[in-house]
Enzyme design. Structure first.
Site, PDB file in Angstrom:
ATOM      1  CD  GLU A   1      -2.861   1.034   2.441  1.00  0.00           C
ATOM      2  OE1 GLU A   1      -3.537   2.046   2.729  1.00  0.00           O
ATOM      3  OE2 GLU A   1      -2.918  -0.031   3.090  1.00  0.00           O
TER       4      GLU A   1
ATOM      5  CD  GLN B   1      -0.436   2.754   4.836  1.00  0.00           C
ATOM      6  OE1 GLN B   1      -1.026   3.767   4.479  1.00  0.00           O
ATOM      7  NE2 GLN B   1      -1.034   1.798   5.523  1.00  0.00           N
TER       8      GLN B   1
END
Length: 447
Positions: A182, A216
């Site tokens: 991702e 992230q």
């Protein structure tokens, strides 16, 4: 008459030169050009148009983003040019709420929304292109946090819907996305959109994404020390457009804004409260009482009685929750970073960047880490002074964001670029993942 030996030698050398010149010109005319020797996925545009209509040089890709707070469809149209990286010609985007994970106990109900989004793809992609257009769904933190059996049942429902479409689909095209993938895909998206992946001198930028269930961080490695000191699963490499990239990329599951909010409030992911118990938190206004729904669970929440200043009390709660859960990355101090999703939304709430338009388009802006810190102090203080609080979680959210960034080793004076769109394209991982799928499709026959 006898020819002198020296003249004969000159005559022989001259003839030899003429012969070699002729051979060289003939050979150069027959050998392939430099462009003929490039990898096929860069030069043979017919590889991307399996319908037989080579003149269009167009490839479509459909990506479903099944996130924790919503399901979104991205329909990308790529223009394939010889000897160049693909160009994004157009994107069609639509989002629906709630997220796929909200149907964990009633999976059959997920089909209606999926079909609605699939109809968007059918109205966007020409029918003659359906059979050559890959259809993909990648689920993120919302499904990662579900028990395995419930996630599997939901994905099977997606496969049922997709299997009845006329697009290019395989069962393995529906899956839960690894957190590192991702981050890598989002990094590809942003650097593609700013032109840093097209063989230019534009330097790449780092990427920060704060979703609902996970967060992230991804950037291109520049220091050998970082490679040596980082856990092996934080470092990844890949090749795109014939260029190799080494990345630092990690996804922190459970540290997305909604999951972190629940943890700070004292709840446990996926476990509803037993009986009439309430979550009481110093991060809420002392006189606040209300309900909050997260991951299809309804929580009753209240502010703590007035006592210590709200900011200091909330800060301690956040620091305790995140303690030793995040790894510092020293390189982040010396490179540009883009920040997405809730980083953007909370900056809008603070008035640091322009308000969102009805079309969700915005020019974005630049903020410092200290803007989040000072914003948290101001919002929390306003709550303790009895100010009107239309967004009861803003104090908690801003405090969490400011602590998270500092735990990642971003100093208070570090600037971050915020963007929801670049060139009218959503700044999510979807574009990068679609690129990767199409490249894999034409190299290996599957995504």
């Amino acid at each position: 008459m006898r020819v002198p030996k020296l003249a004969f030698l000159f005559l022989f050398v001259g003839c030899l030169v003429l012969y070699l010149t002729y051979v060289k010109r003939h050979f150069d005319g027959a050998k392939p050009s430099v462009s003929d020797q490039l990898p096929q996925y860069r030069t043979d545009t017919r590889k991307y148009s399996t319908t037989g209509d080579v003149s269009e040089n167009v490839q479509y890709g459909i990506m479903f983003d099944a996130g924790s707070t919503g399901t979104r469809i991205h329909v990308f149209k790529f223009q394939m040019e010889p000897n160049e990286a693909p160009k994004l010609a157009h994107e069609t985007f639509k989002a629906l709420k709630p997220g796929l994970s909200a149907y964990a106990d009633e999976p059959e109900k997920s089909k209606e929304g999926l079909q609605e989004l699939l109809n968007v793809a059918k109205s966007t992609v020409p029918e003659r292109k359906w059979s050559s257009t890959p259809l993909i769904l990648r689920a993120t933190a919302g499904l990662r946090l579900l028990p395995g059996e419930k996630a599997t049942i939901l994905l099977d429902k997606v496969r049922e819907v997709f299997g009845q479409s006329s697009f290019l689909y395989k069962p393995e095209s529906v899956s839960i996305m690894d957190g590192a993938d991702e981050g890598m895909s989002a990094w590809i998206t942003i650097n593609f959109l700013i032109g840093a992946l097209h063989g230019t001198e534009t330097p790449t930028v780092g990427m920060l994404d704060l979703g609902g269930g996970s967060t992230q961080i991804t950037f291109a490695l520049q220091d050998e020390k970082t490679i040596q000191t980082s856990p092996i699963d934080y470092v990844t490499s890949f090749q795109m457009f014939n260029i190799s990239h080494a990345l630092y990329s990690h996804s922190y599951l459970g540290l997305g804004l909604m999951s972190a909010r629940l943890a700070v409030l004292g709840g446990i992911e996926g476990q509803p409260l037993a009986g009439p118990l309430e979550l009481v938190s110093p991060c809420l206004a002392p006189d606040y009482s209300g309900e909050w729904e997260h991951a299809d669970v309804l929580y009753t929440i209240k502010g703590q009685k007035a006592g210590e200043p709200i900011y200091e009390s909330c800060l301690r709660k956040v620091e305790k929750m995140i303690y030793k859960k995040v790894r510092k990355a020293e390189e982040v101090k010396n490179m540009d970073f883009y920040a997405f999703s809730y980083y953007y939304d909370r900056a809008v709430d603070l008035g640091l960047i322009g308000k969102r338009l009805a079309t969700c388009e915005s020019t974005g802006g630049t903020v410092r880490v200290s803007d989040y810190i000072e914003g948290a102090k101001r919002v929390c203080s306003n709550m303790s002074a009895g100010g009107i609080q239309e967004t009861p979680f803003l104090c908690l959210d801003l405090t969490y964001i400011s602590v998270l960034l500092q735990e990642l080793d971003f100093p208070p004076d570090k600037e971050l670029k915020l963007a929801r769109q670049i060139n009218k394209v959503e700044t999510s991982w979807a574009l990068g993942a679609t690129f990767h799928c199409i490249e894999s499709l034409h190299k290996h026959g599957s995504c």
